[in-house]
Design an enzyme around this catalytic site. Structure first.
Site, PDB file in Angstrom:
ATOM      1  N   SER A   8       1.394  -9.765  -0.929  1.00  0.00           N
ATOM      2  CA  SER A   8       1.100  -8.340  -0.820  1.00  0.00           C
ATOM      3  C   SER A   8       1.340  -7.745   0.562  1.00  0.00           C
ATOM      4  CB  SER A   8      -0.351  -8.078  -1.227  1.00  0.00           C
ATOM      5  OG  SER A   8      -1.236  -8.855  -0.434  1.00  0.00           O
ATOM      6  N   LYS A  27       0.805  -1.220   0.000  1.00  0.00           N
ATOM      7  CA  LYS A  27       0.000   0.000   0.000  1.00  0.00           C
ATOM      8  C   LYS A  27       0.840   1.273   0.000  1.00  0.00           C
ATOM      9  CE  LYS A  27      -4.177  -1.837   0.189  1.00  0.00           C
ATOM     10  NZ  LYS A  27      -5.191  -1.611  -0.870  1.00  0.00           N
ATOM     11  N   GLU A  55      -9.686   5.771   3.425  1.00  0.00           N
ATOM     12  CA  GLU A  55     -10.486   4.680   3.975  1.00  0.00           C
ATOM     13  C   GLU A  55      -9.553   3.503   4.198  1.00  0.00           C
ATOM     14  OE1 GLU A  55      -9.371   2.858   0.482  1.00  0.00           O
ATOM     15  OE2 GLU A  55     -10.081   4.919   0.615  1.00  0.00           O
TER      16      GLU A  55
END
Length: 382
Positions: A365, A86, A108
């Site tokens: 991830s 991210k 969010e």
């Protein structure tokens, strides 16, 4: 692909209130400028190297390869600073926010990783940060709530709806509508109105570009298959895009309980874009129930919907039991504790039948520290 700006085939678009058209046009123009701005790209590249820790390693998973019956490599996004992919996107967007001369960012978050990454980038670059998070997700990802607050962000609980990611996005959009002059909304996945799906994909493409170069160096050939988990779909699109024009198959793995493309999703509009969503006969969004908070979204990015329609990617889903078993398997076999989201990708790998000649690239991830309290509470590792 359709050459209509902001669309992938029939999917995408900009379905937003009139008050958001101007800031979205401003964002689109600013992103177009920085995409070719050498100074911006140099600053971002340096931060990705010195702050995030890129390039992330490409790891040959020998034991996992023996189990699967093919050669398996893991792209280790779990080793990024903050613990997931991210941060690649949030650094880019927060830098862009400064270019827009805005002082505040909102985000969010579901699993908390995007919230942590946004709070991290905001702390680094000196911006105010507020993160919307469903109350249910705050409960199951309590560690990440503490991390965000420690980084100086204000975490705002969302108590509407299912109290998960969908509802957090709703509240963040309301905030943005009311504060567009001072605030940029750092969307965390390849969802939302144009230009977000394109912009987030491009910031995440570093995953696939690095993996492609690394795999060619160690194997002398491209992968036959690329696998990634899919909620909104940013890590998957970041991996797939670099191999888009190559003869390699894509497999996207969704969570049972949120299987938009591999289940009963239908075409609709939500959160400013057209894609596939889980909805009832009246078009109302239905609740999701994924074991991984980061996959607990009732829709998927528009480019993934395009990939489904054009058969460029195969989408399947795995059960909570399969995901937890993959979580356990990777830990014991390779010494890596993955995020529950990433465990879905590993479960997807183990569910396929492979040939010895297959070379499979899996995007890992994120790391699994954040999920330990949740799976202990559920007793699923016993």
């Amino acid at each position: 692909m359709s050459c209509k700006i902001g669309y992938f085939g029939e999917f995408g678009g900009r379905f937003v209130p009139e008050t958001l058209f101007a800031p979205l046009l401003e964002l689109e123009e600013a992103y177009r400028e920085v995409a070719s701005d050498e100074g911006f790209q140099k600053e971002l590249k340096e931060l990705l190297k010195s702050f995030v820790g890129r390039p992330t390693p490409l790891f040959y998973a020998e034991s996992l390869s023996q189990m699967a019956g093919c050669r398996v490599y893991l792209k280790r996004e779990d080793l990024c600073h903050t613990g997931s992919h991210k941060i690649n996107n949030t650094l880019g967007q927060v830098l862009l926010t400064k270019r827009l001369d805005k002082r505040r960012v909102i985000a969010e978050t579901g699993a908390g990783q995007h919230g942590v990454a946004t709070a991290t980038a905001a702390a680094l670059l000196g911006l105010e940060c507020e993160v919307y998070m469903g109350e249910e997700d705050m409960r199951r990802q309590a560690i990440n709530v503490v991390r965000m607050e420690l980084l100086g962000a204000r975490v705002i609980p969302v108590i509407s709806g299912s109290r998960t990611l969908k509802d957090a996005i709703n509240e963040a959009l309301r905030d943005w509508v009311a504060n567009v002059d001072t605030t940029h909304y750092v969307i965390g996945s390849v969802v939302g109105p144009h230009p977000f799906p394109t912009m987030v994909r491009d910031f995440q493409r570093v995953i696939g570009d690095e993996a492609k170069e690394q795999l060619l160096k160690v194997e002398g050939r491209l992968p036959t298959h690329c696998i990634a988990c899919v909620g909104g779909g940013s890590n998957a699109m970041g991996l797939f895009t670099a191999f888009r024009d190559d003869p390699c198959r894509f497999i996207g793995v969704e969570a049972k309980g949120a299987e938009t493309l591999s289940g009963n999703g239908e075409i609709g509009v939500l959160h400013g874009f057209k894609s596939y969503f889980l909805q009832d006969e009246w078009g109302q969004i239905t609740p999701t129930d994924a074991i991984a908070a980061g996959l607990d979204y009732p829709g998927v990015g528009p480019e993934h919907a395009f990939f489904k329609e054009t058969l460029r990617c195969t989408y399947r889903h795995v059960s909570p039991k399969e995901a937890v078993e993959a979580f356990r398997t990777l830990a014991k076999a390779e010494g890596i504790i993955p995020a529950l989201e990433s465990a879905h990708a590993v479960a997807g790998l183990l569910a396929e039948r492979w040939n010895e000649q297959d070379l499979v690239l899996v995007c890992l991830s994120g790391r699994g520290d954040k999920d330990l309290s949740e799976i202990i509470e559920k007793g699923v590792l016993q």
